[in-house]
Design an enzyme around this catalytic site. Structure first.
Site, PDB file in Angstrom:
ATOM      1  CG  ASP A   1      -2.086  -0.871   1.176  1.00 55.07           C
ATOM      2  OD1 ASP A   1      -2.145  -1.678   0.229  1.00 55.07           O
ATOM      3  OD2 ASP A   1      -2.953  -0.786   2.059  1.00 55.07           O
TER       4      ASP A   1
ATOM      5  CG  HIS B   1       2.031  -0.069   4.362  1.00 53.71           C
ATOM      6  ND1 HIS B   1       1.625  -1.103   5.164  1.00 53.71           N
ATOM      7  CD2 HIS B   1       0.968   0.755   4.218  1.00 53.71           C
ATOM      8  CE1 HIS B   1       0.356  -0.917   5.512  1.00 53.71           C
ATOM      9  NE2 HIS B   1      -0.069   0.202   4.946  1.00 53.71           N
TER      10      HIS B   1
END
Length: 198
Positions: free
Chosen positions: A26, A170
């Protein structure tokens, strides 16, 4: 471990492969994207990247992401908590993100991840109207909290591995640090890596 009883939301994927997981990142495209792509290429691992469209400049190596066989999904435009917004604003956040990513990359967006993992009935309806599938996760690495302890990222993932799990990571420096070791450990446990639309 996360699970959703919501049939409109993906948290795991069933594959013909014996044991497999889906690697997702992400909050990109970020400054460490090239490093992540180098690691994925070296390990021959596909991944799905959920991007905030405000971070997508044409200089970012998005072409390589697609050329290397990865997928790009929407993570909205500015990463708001969608449940705090009315339907129209949620729709706008997701739509604008999809439009910009598709315009720059020429690649159709099929998947969407709500920021902070927060969504409600309006989010699901907006995603349906925009023809994208919401994707959550089964296993969160908690990498965003572990700048000082990257090894804990490993533990958070490896201790909870299961067939078909979507892994949440992430585009962060500490994630890059442990990623080669993490991928090797997942492979050693007999898992392969697949994309959402395997």
């Amino acid at each position: 471990m996360y699970d959703s009883q919501d049939t409109d939301v993906i948290t795991s994927v069933r594959s013909k492969a014996e044991k497999s997981v889906v690697l997702t990142f992400d909050d990109g495209p970020s400054k460490v994207l090239t490093q992540i792509l180098d690691i994925l290429e070296a390990e021959d691992v596909p991944a799905t990247f959920f991007w905030q469209s405000r971070l997508l400049y044409s200089e970012r190596p998005w072409k390589r992401v697609l050329q290397d066989g990865h997928m790009i999904g929407s993570h909205t435009t500015k990463h708001p908590n969608l449940v705090k917004l009315p339907y129209e604003k949620q729709f706008e956040e997701i739509q604008n993100s999809i439009t910009k990513i598709e315009r720059i990359t020429g690649s159709k967006i099929e998947y969407f991840r709500p920021p902070f993992g927060q969504y409600n009935a309006d989010t699901i309806e907006a995603a349906k109207q925009l023809n994208v599938t919401p994707v959550m996760w089964r296993i969160a690495s908690i990498d965003w909290e572990l700048k000082e302890d990257p090894q804990q990222i490993m533990t958070n993932v490896i201790d909870h591995l299961e067939d078909g799990a979507v892994l949440l990571m992430h585009e962060l420096k500490q994630t890059v640090e442990v990623l080669p070791e993490l991928i090797k450990a997942i492979k050693e446990k007999g898992y392969t890596f697949i994309l959402l639309d395997h």
